[in-house]
Design a protein around this motif. Sequence first.
Motif, PDB file in Angstrom:
ATOM      1  N   ASP A  76      -1.958  -4.010  -7.487  1.00  0.00           N
ATOM      2  CA  ASP A  76      -2.390  -4.519  -6.177  1.00  0.00           C
ATOM      3  C   ASP A  76      -2.902  -5.952  -6.258  1.00  0.00           C
ATOM      4  O   ASP A  76      -2.728  -6.718  -5.314  1.00  0.00           O
ATOM      5  CB  ASP A  76      -3.487  -3.676  -5.500  1.00  0.00           C
ATOM      6  N   ILE A 130      -0.931  -6.558  -3.083  1.00  0.00           N
ATOM      7  CA  ILE A 130      -1.163  -5.826  -1.845  1.00  0.00           C
ATOM      8  C   ILE A 130      -1.209  -6.810  -0.674  1.00  0.00           C
ATOM      9  O   ILE A 130      -1.920  -7.820  -0.718  1.00  0.00           O
ATOM     10  CB  ILE A 130      -2.441  -4.956  -1.949  1.00  0.00           C
ATOM     11  N   TYR A 135      -4.468  -4.044   3.223  1.00  0.00           N
ATOM     12  CA  TYR A 135      -5.662  -4.385   2.461  1.00  0.00           C
ATOM     13  C   TYR A 135      -6.839  -4.705   3.367  1.00  0.00           C
ATOM     14  O   TYR A 135      -7.098  -5.852   3.723  1.00  0.00           O
ATOM     15  CB  TYR A 135      -5.358  -5.578   1.547  1.00  0.00           C
ATOM     16  N   THR A 195       2.626  -4.286  -2.617  1.00  0.00           N
ATOM     17  CA  THR A 195       2.630  -3.191  -3.584  1.00  0.00           C
ATOM     18  C   THR A 195       2.313  -1.844  -2.923  1.00  0.00           C
ATOM     19  O   THR A 195       2.820  -0.814  -3.361  1.00  0.00           O
ATOM     20  CB  THR A 195       1.604  -3.479  -4.705  1.00  0.00           C
ATOM     21  N   ALA A 196       1.474  -1.872  -1.873  1.00  0.00           N
ATOM     22  CA  ALA A 196       1.098  -0.606  -1.232  1.00  0.00           C
ATOM     23  C   ALA A 196       2.175  -0.090  -0.283  1.00  0.00           C
ATOM     24  O   ALA A 196       2.350   1.114  -0.119  1.00  0.00           O
ATOM     25  CB  ALA A 196      -0.228  -0.771  -0.496  1.00  0.00           C
ATOM     26  N   SER A 204       0.540   1.010  -6.939  1.00  0.00           N
ATOM     27  CA  SER A 204      -0.538   0.535  -6.084  1.00  0.00           C
ATOM     28  C   SER A 204      -1.795   1.360  -6.297  1.00  0.00           C
ATOM     29  O   SER A 204      -1.787   2.578  -6.130  1.00  0.00           O
ATOM     30  CB  SER A 204      -0.127   0.606  -4.611  1.00  0.00           C
ATOM     31  N   ARG A 206      -4.556   1.103  -4.478  1.00  0.00           N
ATOM     32  CA  ARG A 206      -5.027   1.551  -3.161  1.00  0.00           C
ATOM     33  C   ARG A 206      -4.278   2.798  -2.690  1.00  0.00           C
ATOM     34  O   ARG A 206      -4.851   3.705  -2.128  1.00  0.00           O
ATOM     35  CB  ARG A 206      -4.804   0.452  -2.111  1.00  0.00           C
TER      36      ARG A 206
END
Length: 228
Positions: A76, A130, A135, A195-196, A204, A206
């Motif tokens: 992230d 991210i 985020y 990435t999320a 990721s 998160r």
Amino acid sequence: MNVALPLRHALLSSIGVDHGFGLRGFAELADLRCPRQVHGVAVATAAQCAERDLAPEADAVISEEIGVRIAVVTADCLPILLAGDRGRAVAAIHAGWRGLAAGVIGAGLAALRDRLGKSERVTAVIGPHIGNCCYEVDEPVLAALELHFSEILPRALRQTRPGHAQLDLGLLAREALRAAGVERERIGYLEGACTACDAERFYSYRRDGPETGRLVHFISAGHPIAEG
Ligand SMILES: [Zn+2]
């Protein structure tokens, strides 16, 4: 087994630098010189990271050793790969909000510039991280960033609920690179690489929690495409 090839960016490819931003399933960490990342501002050299267990705590690593791959890992956070003209010296930086607030980009750039001639320009490419889409941060994070990015910070935020905002880490990284003297046209960015959002390509933290994998991003000095 299906082995993922790392992502490359035209700006770094154009100066002949061996590099790659990692995808899920790319995990060649064995031959890479990687510091022990701690969300700080220390800079290590490739030589100091030759033995994994003895590598110093640092979030930037620099190298002039031709063909030796230095690396940072993320899930992230921002990976940033940098090179001087012709790739004589290179750097890899790991920056999350803590590193950005502490000035890790400026620290890494200063160390890289120490190894370059006065007229050599720096090329920097920001890798998968991210996106602001995924985020959301709270007041303590914003307060820490406020100290380092007072003027630009509002442009990197989109208010959500009270005391929270969606944060654009990439915009802050570009600003930090600009503030440290990297020309706008020498700053590259991988579009559409949250990435999320993209579970097929990226790990990721998160999204998947602390057990998620780590993306491996590497660069090496020299210009191997000019050999032979
Ligand atoms: Zn996203």
